[in-house]
Design a protein around this motif. Structure first.
Motif, PDB file in Angstrom:
ATOM      1  N   PRO A  90       0.809  -1.228   0.000  1.00  0.00           N
ATOM      2  CA  PRO A  90       0.000   0.000   0.000  1.00  0.00           C
ATOM      3  C   PRO A  90       0.841   1.277   0.000  1.00  0.00           C
ATOM      4  CG  PRO A  90      -0.791  -1.543   1.657  1.00  0.00           C
ATOM      5  CD  PRO A  90       0.492  -2.115   1.125  1.00  0.00           C
ATOM      6  N   LEU A  91       0.266   2.305  -0.599  1.00  0.00           N
ATOM      7  CA  LEU A  91       0.870   3.637  -0.594  1.00  0.00           C
ATOM      8  C   LEU A  91       0.840   4.194   0.832  1.00  0.00           C
ATOM      9  CD1 LEU A  91       1.776   6.147  -2.303  1.00  0.00           C
ATOM     10  CD2 LEU A  91      -0.650   6.778  -2.354  1.00  0.00           C
ATOM     11  N   GLU A  92       1.896   4.902   1.192  1.00  0.00           N
ATOM     12  CA  GLU A  92       1.962   5.437   2.553  1.00  0.00           C
ATOM     13  C   GLU A  92       1.864   6.967   2.572  1.00  0.00           C
ATOM     14  OE1 GLU A  92       2.528   3.648   5.407  1.00  0.00           O
ATOM     15  OE2 GLU A  92       3.429   5.070   6.826  1.00  0.00           O
ATOM     16  N   SER A  93       2.685   7.642   1.780  1.00  0.00           N
ATOM     17  CA  SER A  93       2.716   9.099   1.864  1.00  0.00           C
ATOM     18  C   SER A  93       3.334   9.701   0.606  1.00  0.00           C
ATOM     19  CB  SER A  93       3.546   9.532   3.089  1.00  0.00           C
ATOM     20  OG  SER A  93       4.869   9.062   2.949  1.00  0.00           O
ATOM     21  N   VAL A  94       3.113  11.015   0.469  1.00  0.00           N
ATOM     22  CA  VAL A  94       3.737  11.758  -0.634  1.00  0.00           C
ATOM     23  C   VAL A  94       4.320  13.045  -0.060  1.00  0.00           C
ATOM     24  CG1 VAL A  94       3.329  13.044  -2.778  1.00  0.00           C
ATOM     25  CG2 VAL A  94       2.165  10.869  -2.405  1.00  0.00           C
ATOM     26  N   ALA A  95       5.498  13.390  -0.507  1.00  0.00           N
ATOM     27  CA  ALA A  95       6.106  14.661  -0.102  1.00  0.00           C
ATOM     28  C   ALA A  95       6.459  15.442  -1.365  1.00  0.00           C
ATOM     29  CB  ALA A  95       7.361  14.401   0.729  1.00  0.00           C
ATOM     30  N   ILE A  96       6.419  16.773  -1.242  1.00  0.00           N
ATOM     31  CA  ILE A  96       6.810  17.583  -2.392  1.00  0.00           C
ATOM     32  C   ILE A  96       7.984  18.489  -2.015  1.00  0.00           C
ATOM     33  CG2 ILE A  96       4.573  17.532  -3.574  1.00  0.00           C
ATOM     34  CD1 ILE A  96       3.928  20.202  -2.483  1.00  0.00           C
ATOM     35  N   ARG A 129      -8.092   0.314  -2.482  1.00  0.00           N
ATOM     36  CA  ARG A 129      -6.686  -0.047  -2.376  1.00  0.00           C
ATOM     37  C   ARG A 129      -5.887   0.136  -3.678  1.00  0.00           C
ATOM     38  NH1 ARG A 129      -2.589  -0.924  -3.018  1.00  0.00           N
ATOM     39  NH2 ARG A 129      -1.224  -2.633  -2.498  1.00  0.00           N
ATOM     40  N   PHE A 130      -6.535  -0.007  -4.847  1.00  0.00           N
ATOM     41  CA  PHE A 130      -5.781  -0.016  -6.095  1.00  0.00           C
ATOM     42  C   PHE A 130      -6.001   1.231  -6.945  1.00  0.00           C
ATOM     43  CE2 PHE A 130      -5.943  -4.422  -4.766  1.00  0.00           C
ATOM     44  CZ  PHE A 130      -4.600  -4.749  -4.832  1.00  0.00           C
ATOM     45  N   ALA A 131      -6.786   2.177  -6.414  1.00  0.00           N
ATOM     46  CA  ALA A 131      -6.990   3.453  -7.105  1.00  0.00           C
ATOM     47  C   ALA A 131      -5.812   4.368  -6.792  1.00  0.00           C
ATOM     48  CB  ALA A 131      -8.281   4.094  -6.627  1.00  0.00           C
ATOM     49  N   TRP A 132      -5.609   5.353  -7.651  1.00  0.00           N
ATOM     50  CA  TRP A 132      -4.609   6.339  -7.257  1.00  0.00           C
ATOM     51  C   TRP A 132      -5.246   7.340  -6.309  1.00  0.00           C
ATOM     52  CZ3 TRP A 132      -2.902   8.341 -12.761  1.00  0.00           C
ATOM     53  CH2 TRP A 132      -3.933   9.053 -13.371  1.00  0.00           C
ATOM     54  N   ARG A 133      -4.416   8.024  -5.520  1.00  0.00           N
ATOM     55  CA  ARG A 133      -4.906   8.966  -4.507  1.00  0.00           C
ATOM     56  C   ARG A 133      -4.404  10.357  -4.853  1.00  0.00           C
ATOM     57  NH1 ARG A 133      -3.703   6.395   1.308  1.00  0.00           N
ATOM     58  NH2 ARG A 133      -4.855   8.265   1.929  1.00  0.00           N
TER      59      ARG A 133
END
Ligand SMILES: Nc1nc2c(c(=O)[nH]1)N[C@H]1C(S)=C(S)[C@@H](COP(=O)(O)O)O[C@H]1N2
Ligand SMILES: [Mo]
Length: 369
Positions: A287-293, A312-316
């Motif tokens: 699973p995806l956890e986090s995004v930073a910019i 679970r399988f969609a983009w966020r």
């Protein structure tokens, strides 16, 4: 009505924002501005074909054969599948393993995709698990083999692509035989009337125009399933090094990744105004956890809020605003991390066929006074 090859003018009308790479094997990708939506509309969705589009008569004539290592081989019509098995919808990212290939240096063979060979759609169909259970897999069944009528350019005797799934993925609840996309009957260009949906796996595993599934007692070795096709080296390979197929393994999982859909390359922002940043992040098995910019070339990173996304399988989606204090060139970067700590690399991890490039994207623009 027989289905002829898609005429380019028709494609341009159906999918006006797509850049067409090849016409014979139709391959096309959208501009990133078109991907700025949680559910990618069909008319913005990339198209990837390894051969000619097949000629298909009415959907009602279509059959799907289940055979090989099964107790009860079966032949299904599309209607038969719909009546016999539960219909489910899974929202999932479909990404070509070659997406981003144009960024590898040295360049590798294969379509030089930019970053648009990806989209997120709602896929509706029946679970592959249910159809296989009905057929009764034999204990020796370890892999599915998927077949379709499309043929290689100039080699009509050869299938364009025949790939499969390890049994564990074939019977996973998210894996579908799909007949609809975004609530519409699955378009021919996207594999209608039936295609495999294998969330988290590379697009190559999402067989279009599915007409036969053969259970096998070995890893499937169909077209584009051997040698280095859709395979990654299991230890790093340097450019120019001789290739030993024994050092390559089938790609069964796409890496964690993010895509900035705003701003776009070449943007111009006004100094002192806040710059809107938006995009999506997704991952494969983990699973995806986090995004930073980052807006300082990767010196500092700040985490952004991730919207929930459809399962679970969609983009966020993420949206943020960043300060533009100084005039001059300005670069925005996004970096996603999965729950096992895998993180997008700053430079692409070179491999001989140019797959799975999840390097951090850099959107370059400028801030003006
Ligand atoms: N029958 C068939 N299925 C196929 C292919 C193909 O060439 N023939 N290409 C695969 C690849 S490499 C990708 S990335 C996806 C692309 O799906 P799309 O064209 O619906 O975007 O389809 C997969 N399924
Ligand atoms: Mo692909």
């Amino acid at each position: 009505m027989p289905h002829r090859l898609v005429e380019l003018p028709l494609l341009r009308r159906l999918k006006p924002g797509l850049h067409v790479y090849e016409e014979e094997a139709l391959n096309a990708e959208p501009a990133l501005a078109l991907l700025d939506e949680p559910i990618t509309p069909v008319d913005s969705f990339f198209i990837r074909n390894n051969g000619h589009l097949p000629e298909i008569d009415e959907d009602s004539d279509w059959t799907l054969t289940i055979d090989g290592e099964v107790e009860r081989p079966a032949v299904w019509s599309v209607e038969g599948l719909r009546q016999r098995f539960e219909t489910v919808t899974v929202t999932a990212v479909l990404e070509c393993a070659g997406n981003g290939r144009s960024q590898f240096s040295p360049a590798t063979d294969g379509l030089q995709w930019r970053l648009g060979a990806v989209g997120c759609a709602r896929w509706t169909g029946v679970r592959l698990a249910d159809v296989l259970e009905h057929a009764g897999p034999r204990p020796g069944a370890v892999y599915t083999a998927h077949h379709a009528p499309d043929r290689q350019i100039g080699k009509p005797e050869k299938a364009a692509l025949s790939r499969g799934l390890p049994m564990a993925k074939a019977v996973a609840p998210e894996t579908l035989i799909a007949f609809a996309m975004n609530g519409e009957p699955l378009p021919r260009l996207h594999g209608g009337p039936l295609r495999i949906v294998a969330p988290g796996y590379p697009g190559s595993a999402w067989q279009k125009w599915l007409d036969r599934i053969t259970l096998r007692d070995v890893e499937h070795d169909g077209e584009k399933m051997r040698g280095t096709d859709y395979r990654m080296p299991i230890r790093p390979v340097r450019p120019g090094e001789p290739l030993d197929p024994a050092n390559f393994a089938v790609i069964t999982d796409m890496p964690v990744k993010s895509l900035l859909t705003a701003p776009l390359d070449g943007f111009v922002a006004k100094q002192g105004e806040r710059l809107k940043v938006a995009g999506f992040a997704w991952s494969g098995a983990v699973p995806l956890e986090s995004v930073a910019i980052s807006s300082d070339g990767g010196e500092s990173w700040s985490e952004v809020d991730l919207q929930a996304g459809e399962g679970r399988f969609a983009w966020r989606r993420f949206e943020a605003e960043i300060a533009t204090e100084q005039a001059g060139p300005f670069v925005v970067m996004a970096r996603a991390r999965d729950a096992e700590g895998n993180i997008q690399p700053l430079e692409p991890l070179w491999n001989p066929r140019g797959y799975c490039n999840n390097q951090v994207q850099r959107v370059r623009g400028s801030v003006v006074a």
